[in-house]
Scaffold this active site. Structure first.
Site, PDB file in Angstrom:
ATOM      1  CB  SER A   7     -51.765  67.144 -21.316  1.00 38.38           C
ATOM      2  OG  SER A   7     -52.951  67.729 -21.824  1.00 38.38           O
ATOM      3  CG  HIS A  65     -52.654  65.239 -29.691  1.00 34.96           C
ATOM      4  ND1 HIS A  65     -53.185  64.556 -28.615  1.00 34.96           N
ATOM      5  CD2 HIS A  65     -53.046  64.549 -30.786  1.00 34.96           C
ATOM      6  CE1 HIS A  65     -53.867  63.518 -29.065  1.00 34.96           C
ATOM      7  NE2 HIS A  65     -53.801  63.493 -30.377  1.00 34.96           N
ATOM      8  CG  MET A  67     -56.911  64.934 -30.595  1.00 34.87           C
ATOM      9  SD  MET A  67     -57.141  64.946 -28.824  1.00 34.87           S
ATOM     10  CE  MET A  67     -56.148  66.374 -28.422  1.00 34.87           C
ATOM     11  CG  MET A 136     -54.545  58.763 -29.020  1.00 30.36           C
ATOM     12  SD  MET A 136     -53.863  60.147 -28.105  1.00 30.36           S
ATOM     13  CE  MET A 136     -55.166  60.439 -26.921  1.00 30.36           C
ATOM     14  N   GLY A 144     -58.109  63.460 -17.691  1.00 28.62           N
ATOM     15  CA  GLY A 144     -58.655  62.824 -16.489  1.00 28.62           C
ATOM     16  C   GLY A 144     -59.330  61.488 -16.709  1.00 28.62           C
ATOM     17  N   GLY A 175     -52.688  59.718 -22.336  1.00 20.37           N
ATOM     18  CA  GLY A 175     -54.045  59.503 -21.822  1.00 20.37           C
ATOM     19  C   GLY A 175     -54.054  58.620 -20.585  1.00 20.37           C
TER      20      GLY A 175
HETATM   21  C1  DX5 Z   1     -56.961  63.550 -24.471  1.00 19.71           C
HETATM   22  C2  DX5 Z   1     -55.653  64.306 -24.706  1.00 19.71           C
HETATM   23  C3  DX5 Z   1     -54.641  63.968 -23.652  1.00 19.71           C
HETATM   24  C4  DX5 Z   1     -55.114  64.345 -22.269  1.00 19.71           C
HETATM   25  C5  DX5 Z   1     -54.109  63.846 -21.253  1.00 19.71           C
HETATM   26  O1  DX5 Z   1     -57.815  63.810 -25.528  1.00 19.71           O
HETATM   27  O2  DX5 Z   1     -55.105  63.976 -25.951  1.00 19.71           O
HETATM   28  O3  DX5 Z   1     -53.413  64.636 -23.946  1.00 19.71           O
HETATM   29  O4  DX5 Z   1     -55.234  65.744 -22.167  1.00 19.71           O
HETATM   30  O5  DX5 Z   1     -54.623  64.163 -19.991  1.00 19.71           O
HETATM   31  P1  DX5 Z   1     -54.592  63.071 -18.816  1.00 19.71           P
HETATM   32  O6  DX5 Z   1     -53.132  62.825 -18.559  1.00 19.71           O
HETATM   33  O7  DX5 Z   1     -55.296  63.759 -17.687  1.00 19.71           O
HETATM   34  O8  DX5 Z   1     -55.291  61.859 -19.348  1.00 19.71           O
HETATM   35 ZN    ZN Z   2     -52.981  64.701 -26.358  1.00 16.87          ZN
END
Ligand code: DX5
Ligand code: ZN
Length: 218
Positions: A7, A65, A67, A136, A144, A175
């Protein structure tokens, strides 16, 4: 073979070109790009212009992705910017097939995602129409965060359903995934692991990519 989709939200944006090159050198073939509107999720990340920049830096598969509360407004912009996969959330479109068709007509892969508090049974009736199912394992909005283990039974249920019906929908998990929980996530049936913090913060990125690629499901 399982793979990591870093990501980019977890990368050092002041050195984005180096980070992308370093990830490619480590053996990455997919980048996960998190698009946040500050409405569906309590954060704002980046838009088509940054995706276009990243597309200019790599030939890797760009997994976008969305959101967003109104993702359909931006399908075309992100495909033009270089997206190879567009994923949106069932939470914003409980009847998602019309939107899957729109994405497919743009010539890219389709993905559907559910947040940790949405039961996996809500997505199964539609899953055959999607190339990817993004589970998710955090509440979206930030990198993080800590992995929510309730995602594991959802992954298992989806894997059983996909295998039972002979579908080729890929399961992607997103995530808080890292080298400690990756084994459980892969054993549950995931194909693709999104890693932001764990990948870009790894001592040895190539080693991590190899570890995941070489993992055989328990
Ligand atoms: C969260 C995102 C994830 C996130 C993953 O809203 O959809 O893709 O950036 O990051 P880590 O692996 O640090 O949880
Ligand atoms: Zn994501």
């Amino acid at each position: 073979m399982a793979e990591i989709a870093p990501s980019v939200l977890g990368a050092d944006f002041s050195r984005l070109a180096d980070e992308i090159a370093s990830a490619e050198k480590a053996g990455v073939t997919t980048f996960h790009l998190d698009i946040m509107d500050g409405h569906f999720v309590p954060n704002i990340s980046f838009g088509p212009a940054v995706v276009k920049t990243i597309n200019g830096l790599t030939d890797c598969f760009l997994d976008v992705h969305l959101m967003l509360s109104e993702p359909e407004k931006y399908f075309e912009d992100f495909v033009k910017a270089g997206a190879d996969l567009i994923t949106f959330h069932l939470e914003v479109h409980p009847e998602p097939l019309k939107y899957a068709d729109q994405i497919r007509q743009l010539g890219v892969k389709t993905g559907i995602s559910i947040n940790p508090d949405m039961p996996v049974d809500r997505v199964l009736p539609f899953i055959e129409h999607f190339d990817y199912f993004l589970v998710m394992s955090v509440y979206p909005g930030f990198g993080g965060q800590k992995f929510i283990a309730d995602a594991l039974p959802k992954i298992r249920t989806a894997r059983e359903y996909i295998d039972k019906h002979g579908l080729d929908t890929k399961i992607e998990v997103d995530g808080g995934v890292d080298d400690h929980n990756a084994g459980n996530v892969l054993d549950a049936g995931a194909d693709l692991l999104v890693m932001g913090t764990a990948f870009f913060g790894a001592e040895n990125r190539a080693e991590l990519v190899k570890q995941i690629a070489g993992y055989s499901r328990g």
